[in-house]
Design a protein around this motif. Sequence first.
Motif, short mmCIF file in Angstrom:
data_model
loop_
_atom_site.label_atom_id
_atom_site.label_comp_id
_atom_site.label_asym_id
_atom_site.label_seq_id
_atom_site.Cartn_x
_atom_site.Cartn_y
_atom_site.Cartn_z
N VAL A 154 0.85 -1.21 0.00
CA VAL A 154 0.00 0.00 0.00
C VAL A 154 0.88 1.25 0.00
CG1 VAL A 154 -1.77 1.29 1.28
CG2 VAL A 154 -1.83 -1.21 1.26
N GLY B 143 -4.25 4.04 6.95
CA GLY B 143 -3.88 4.93 5.85
C GLY B 143 -4.64 4.56 4.60
N GLN B 144 -5.21 5.57 3.95
CA GLN B 144 -5.87 5.34 2.66
C GLN B 144 -5.16 6.16 1.59
OE1 GLN B 144 -10.19 5.43 2.57
NE2 GLN B 144 -10.19 6.30 0.51
C1 LIG Z 1 -1.07 4.43 3.25
C2 LIG Z 1 0.29 4.02 3.70
C3 LIG Z 1 1.40 4.68 3.20
C4 LIG Z 1 2.69 4.33 3.63
N1 LIG Z 1 3.76 4.98 3.08
C5 LIG Z 1 5.02 4.64 3.49
C6 LIG Z 1 6.14 5.27 2.91
O1 LIG Z 1 6.02 6.10 1.99
N2 LIG Z 1 7.38 4.94 3.41
C7 LIG Z 1 7.54 4.02 4.39
O2 LIG Z 1 8.66 3.78 4.80
N3 LIG Z 1 6.48 3.37 4.92
C8 LIG Z 1 5.22 3.67 4.50
N4 LIG Z 1 4.13 3.03 5.05
C9 LIG Z 1 4.35 2.09 6.16
C10 LIG Z 1 4.73 0.70 5.67
O3 LIG Z 1 3.81 0.27 4.73
C11 LIG Z 1 4.77 -0.27 6.85
O4 LIG Z 1 5.58 0.23 7.88
C12 LIG Z 1 5.38 -1.61 6.38
O5 LIG Z 1 4.66 -2.09 5.29
C13 LIG Z 1 5.40 -2.64 7.49
O6 LIG Z 1 5.95 -3.79 6.91
P1 LIG Z 1 5.80 -5.21 7.59
O7 LIG Z 1 6.56 -6.16 6.75
O8 LIG Z 1 6.12 -5.08 9.03
O9 LIG Z 1 4.23 -5.49 7.54
P2 LIG Z 1 3.27 -6.08 6.40
O10 LIG Z 1 3.58 -5.54 5.06
O11 LIG Z 1 1.89 -5.88 6.93
O12 LIG Z 1 3.61 -7.61 6.38
C14 LIG Z 1 3.23 -8.46 7.45
C15 LIG Z 1 3.32 -9.89 6.97
O13 LIG Z 1 3.05 -10.75 8.07
C16 LIG Z 1 2.07 -11.70 7.68
N5 LIG Z 1 1.36 -12.14 8.88
C17 LIG Z 1 0.82 -11.39 9.87
N6 LIG Z 1 0.28 -12.18 10.81
C18 LIG Z 1 0.48 -13.45 10.40
C19 LIG Z 1 0.13 -14.73 10.93
N7 LIG Z 1 -0.51 -14.86 12.10
N8 LIG Z 1 0.47 -15.85 10.22
C20 LIG Z 1 1.12 -15.75 9.03
N9 LIG Z 1 1.46 -14.56 8.49
C21 LIG Z 1 1.15 -13.44 9.16
C22 LIG Z 1 1.22 -10.96 6.69
O14 LIG Z 1 0.43 -11.87 5.92
C23 LIG Z 1 2.30 -10.24 5.89
O15 LIG Z 1 2.88 -11.13 4.97
C24 LIG Z 1 2.85 3.32 4.60
C25 LIG Z 1 1.73 2.63 5.07
C26 LIG Z 1 0.47 2.98 4.62
C27 LIG Z 1 -0.71 2.20 5.14
#
Ligand SMILES: Cc1cc2nc3c(=O)[nH]c(=O)nc-3n(C[C@H](O)[C@H](O)[C@H](O)COP(=O)(O)OP(=O)(O)OC[C@H]3O[C@@H](n4cnc5c(N)ncnc54)[C@H](O)[C@@H]3O)c2cc1C
Length: 335
Positions: free
Chosen positions: A46, A203-204
């Motif tokens: 996203v 966030g949208q």
């Molecule tokens: C609108 C918006 C704009 C953004 N813009 C920016 C930006 O410009 N720059 C920036 O740095 N950040 C930005 N972010 C923030 C960024 O998207 C997040 O900080 C980041 O994606 C977090 O990554 P993650 O891998 O921790 O989480 P996620 O991408 O949510 O990945 C989590 C993973 O864990 C898995 N999971 C969770 N629970 C389980 C379970 N129980 N069993 C198996 N799998 C599981 C999910 O399926 C997924 O694969 C933005 C976010 C939003 C919403």
Amino acid sequence: MDSPKIAVIGAGVVGLSVAKILQEELRGSDISVIAEQFKDDTTSAVAAGIFRPGPSFRGSTQDITKKWIKDSWHYWVNILKTAEAPQAGVTSLSSYLFSNNSHVTRNHLIEDLVPVYRPVTGEELKICGGDWKYGAYYSTVLIECKRHLPWLEAIITSNGGKMVNKRIDSLSSLRGKYDLVFNCSGMGAEKLCGDLDLVPIRGQVLKVDAPWVKTAFYGDYDTYVIPGFDGVVTLGGTRQYDSYNTEVCKHDTAAIWERCCNLVPGLKRAKVVDQKVGLRPHRTPVRVEPELVEGSKVVHCYGHGGYGVTCAPGTAIDAVKIGLDLLKTNVKYKI
Ligand SMILES: Cc1cc2nc3c(=O)[nH]c(=O)nc-3n(C[C@H](O)[C@H](O)[C@H](O)COP(=O)(O)OP(=O)(O)OC[C@H]3O[C@@H](n4cnc5c(N)ncnc54)[C@H](O)[C@@H]3O)c2cc1C
């Protein structure tokens, strides 16, 4: 230990960064990335993906925060220097930031890190719509997860890693199967760890076709226009604390459209190609630490809030180091 079995929970930018760095540090390891969602279905996809940490991004100390940001910056710039940068979804980007509050246009976390970070001139203050008092111009990088996640997956699988599509209901359910588990589950950690400090910030965004936009623009009230690859520009946004609503809200759509068109009037002729909602996994501090969960060796790496794309590599480098140290210890574990 020969060829330890390792699970990485999560296939967002954090989990896949951990898996890639782990493979580089521990050649021949047996790594499975286990996740409920992959690629475009993750929160990571996203994000616009601009490298721009904000003050709410914090490690357990200021030094750790700075190290994560610095390590991340160098990681992205190293990819940028290679011919693979486009496939990896990494590109350089310039950005204008306008505000009517002087402190908003400063960013102490990156002012000394990025090649350019300066106040705007009087002429530049008039580039965008709005009667702005303050502004900054800076150069940074953009990491588009639509490209970056498949690129990481391809590297990890070509080095023998496995992608497993599965939901994990509890960390203890992995007991007996792995020598080490990395928990990179983003918001999923709320249930997996019972972590009440982890809060969603909704966030949208709108994705529009506007190939003429080449620079990122920010205004007040979470207004941003960020160009990505293939002429697609991300318009945002919202920052709704403690909201779990993953549906597109038409009122948010209208507000984002109006604010972005006021900032960059040329957008009025852009076509909306997609709308997305994601829950930023916010936690202070971001959790990067080991834990023995019923005897199982676990390294947590979650809670990156709105800055997970920016800082995934820096936190992943630390998480991997913690994990490798943990593997070497003689802690009696029951898995
Ligand atoms: C609108 C918006 C704009 C953004 N813009 C920016 C930006 O410009 N720059 C920036 O740095 N950040 C930005 N972010 C923030 C960024 O998207 C997040 O900080 C980041 O994606 C977090 O990554 P993650 O891998 O921790 O989480 P996620 O991408 O949510 O990945 C989590 C993973 O864990 C898995 N999971 C969770 N629970 C389980 C379970 N129980 N069993 C198996 N799998 C599981 C999910 O399926 C997924 O694969 C933005 C976010 C939003 C919403």
